[in-house]
Design a protein around this motif. Structure first.
Motif, PDB file in Angstrom:
ATOM      1  N   GLN A  95      -8.097 -40.552  -0.186  1.00 26.21           N
ATOM      2  CA  GLN A  95      -8.740 -40.304   0.811  1.00 26.21           C
ATOM      3  C   GLN A  95      -8.957 -38.707   0.969  1.00 26.21           C
ATOM      4  N   LEU A 139      -5.191 -44.682  -0.701  1.00 28.03           N
ATOM      5  CA  LEU A 139      -6.571 -46.274  -0.557  1.00 28.03           C
ATOM      6  C   LEU A 139      -5.326 -46.894  -2.432  1.00 28.03           C
ATOM      7  N   LYS A 171      -5.875 -50.881  -3.763  1.00 29.97           N
ATOM      8  CA  LYS A 171      -5.364 -52.051  -3.704  1.00 29.97           C
ATOM      9  C   LYS A 171      -6.450 -52.646  -1.706  1.00 29.97           C
ATOM     10  N   GLY A 172      -6.739 -51.844  -1.532  1.00 24.61           N
ATOM     11  CA  GLY A 172      -7.707 -51.588  -0.586  1.00 24.61           C
ATOM     12  C   GLY A 172      -6.888 -51.458   0.798  1.00 24.61           C
ATOM     13  N   GLU A 173      -5.662 -51.341   1.057  1.00 28.87           N
ATOM     14  CA  GLU A 173      -4.641 -50.708   1.506  1.00 28.87           C
ATOM     15  C   GLU A 173      -4.228 -49.183   2.151  1.00 28.87           C
ATOM     16  N   SER A 174      -4.331 -48.753   2.766  1.00 27.40           N
ATOM     17  CA  SER A 174      -4.514 -47.241   3.167  1.00 27.40           C
ATOM     18  C   SER A 174      -2.683 -46.854   2.864  1.00 27.40           C
TER      19      SER A 174
END
Length: 163
Positions: free
Chosen positions: A37, A43, A45-48
């Motif tokens: 990012q 990022l 699996k949808g986790e930052s």
């Protein structure tokens, strides 16, 4: 004599494979395809996920024309994006004040190879600084990068002259 050798060989092979499975899929590890990012976080699996123990200073923006579409970001983010290809394995270490997971993340990790630490990769090239809570090795790498004028240590910074 031969059956004993066979049992030893297969026993050793089984323990190597068992170790490979344990390294490849630890219970707390986050493994997946990573997208870098603009703030330098990953990022997965949808986790930052923030890289643990490092700070990415603002060294100016530049554009990478080696990829399409052209990507413009800070030099540290472009360096990280260049290195992250494929699966990334992250070992959570802490949570930031904003609640983001902070982790040591690796690329090219297999059962036989520990992989390359992405935080160390950025520090060695002078695109990241070691935070006080960083591993000792990060601080040593930062001193070496500074001594060799790599990355931000070799970048000319515009100075503000008085009117």
């Amino acid at each position: 004599m031969r059956p004993l050798f066979g049992r030893l060989f297969f026993g050793a092979l089984a323990s190597v494979l068992a170790g490979a499975v344990a390294v490849a899929a630890g219970p707390r590890e986050i493994v997946g395809l990573a997208i870098v990012q603009d703030d330098g976080s990953l990022l997965i699996k949808g986790e930052s996920i923030e890289l643990f123990g490092i700070y990415l200073p603002d060294a100016g923006r530049q554009c990478s024309t080696r990829q399409r579409p052209v990507r413009c970001a800070s030099r540290a983010v472009l360096a990280l994006d260049f290195r992250v290809r494929g699966f990334v394995t992250c070992e959570p270490r802490a949570r930031s004040a904003e609640g983001m997971t902070q982790a040591v993340c690796y690329v090219d990790r297999t059962g036989l190879s520990p992989g390359e630490d992405l935080g160390a990769y950025l520090i060695q090239r002078g695109w990241a600084l070691a935070l006080p809570n960083a591993p000792f090795e990060y601080h040593a790498m930062e001193r070496i990068a500074r001594a060799n004028a790599r990355g931000v240590w070799g970048t000319v910074v515009d100075s503000v002259s008085p009117p």
